[in-house]
Write a protein that holds these residues in place. Structure first.
Motif, short mmCIF file in Angstrom:
data_model
loop_
_atom_site.label_atom_id
_atom_site.label_comp_id
_atom_site.label_asym_id
_atom_site.label_seq_id
_atom_site.Cartn_x
_atom_site.Cartn_y
_atom_site.Cartn_z
N LYS A 37 0.83 -1.20 0.00
CA LYS A 37 0.00 0.00 0.00
C LYS A 37 0.87 1.26 0.00
CE LYS A 37 -4.31 -1.57 1.48
NZ LYS A 37 -5.41 -1.51 0.59
N LEU A 38 1.94 1.23 0.78
CA LEU A 38 2.86 2.37 0.82
C LEU A 38 3.54 2.55 -0.53
CD1 LEU A 38 4.32 4.58 2.43
CD2 LEU A 38 5.98 2.84 3.12
N ALA A 39 3.96 1.44 -1.15
CA ALA A 39 4.60 1.52 -2.46
C ALA A 39 3.64 2.08 -3.50
CB ALA A 39 5.10 0.14 -2.89
N ASP A 40 2.39 1.62 -3.48
CA ASP A 40 1.38 2.14 -4.41
C ASP A 40 1.17 3.63 -4.18
OD1 ASP A 40 0.97 -0.28 -5.66
OD2 ASP A 40 -0.75 -0.83 -4.41
N ARG A 41 1.10 4.04 -2.92
CA ARG A 41 0.89 5.45 -2.59
C ARG A 41 2.05 6.31 -3.12
NH1 ARG A 41 0.97 6.23 3.24
NH2 ARG A 41 -0.16 4.26 3.22
N ILE A 42 3.27 5.82 -2.99
CA ILE A 42 4.44 6.55 -3.49
C ILE A 42 4.36 6.72 -5.00
CG2 ILE A 42 6.94 6.35 -3.86
CD1 ILE A 42 7.10 5.07 -1.05
N VAL A 43 4.04 5.64 -5.71
CA VAL A 43 3.99 5.69 -7.18
C VAL A 43 2.86 6.60 -7.65
CG1 VAL A 43 3.56 4.32 -9.25
CG2 VAL A 43 5.08 3.46 -7.50
N TYR A 44 1.68 6.47 -7.06
CA TYR A 44 0.55 7.30 -7.48
C TYR A 44 0.80 8.77 -7.19
CZ TYR A 44 -2.03 2.92 -7.95
OH TYR A 44 -2.44 1.67 -8.32
N LYS A 45 1.42 9.07 -6.05
CA LYS A 45 1.75 10.46 -5.70
C LYS A 45 2.77 11.02 -6.69
CE LYS A 45 1.80 14.00 -2.86
NZ LYS A 45 0.78 15.00 -2.95
N ALA A 46 3.74 10.20 -7.07
CA ALA A 46 4.75 10.64 -8.05
C ALA A 46 4.09 10.96 -9.39
CB ALA A 46 5.82 9.58 -8.22
#
Length: 158
Positions: A37-46
């Motif tokens: 979930k954290l990895a997805d959040r990082i990618v989507y925010k980027a």
């Protein structure tokens, strides 16, 4: 020789927001300690930051960045006789994409910045423009392959 079936490569499913395999591959590369979930959040925010700054879709920028960073040739060490030669070989498309994502993440982690999504967004924007550390890495690999082109006849020999 083993009689078992060869294992098949399994691609991850497309992500839920962009419905893209490339985004899911990138988020799996960002993944650390099983925190998806954290990895997805990082990618989507980027990707959000990219679309805010450049007024273009973040997914298009990501695809262009991966395309620019993907190598065409790479070096494989091959032992012939007593010597080890660096033999240039062509890279398959999936491997080229994986190498590109690996380099993009490596150099985005090395960047100075606020947080990972910000650093990833900057690296992706630079790579899509054809500048940045990951582009320099690809050019370095191509330069090394060009220098070792004399050993390319070894790739046919077993």
């Amino acid at each position: 020789m083993s009689r078992r079936k060869r294992s098949r490569k399994r691609l991850p499913g497309a992500d839920s927001v962009y419905n893209s395999y490339l985004v899911s591959l990138l988020s799996l590369r960002v993944l650390k300690n099983g925190k998806k979930k954290l990895a997805d959040r990082i990618v989507y925010k980027a990707l959000e930051l990219i679309s805010e700054k450049t007024n273009t879709d973040g997914l298009i920028t990501l695809e262009k960045a991966v395309q620019n960073v993907s190598p065409i040739v790479e070096l494989k060490p091959k032992r012939i006789g007593g010597a080890t030669y660096q033999v240039p070989i062509e890279v398959k498309r999936l491997r080229a994409t994986n190498l590109a994502l690996k380099w993009l993440l490596r150099y985005s982690r090395e960047r100075a910045g606020k947080n990972m999504s910000f650093k990833l967004a900057r690296e992706l924007m630079d790579a899509s423009k054809g500048i940045g550390s990951s582009i320099r890495r690809r050019e370095e690999v191509h330069r090394m392959a060009e220098a070792n082109k004399a050993f390319s006849y070894f790739k046919a020999r077993k």
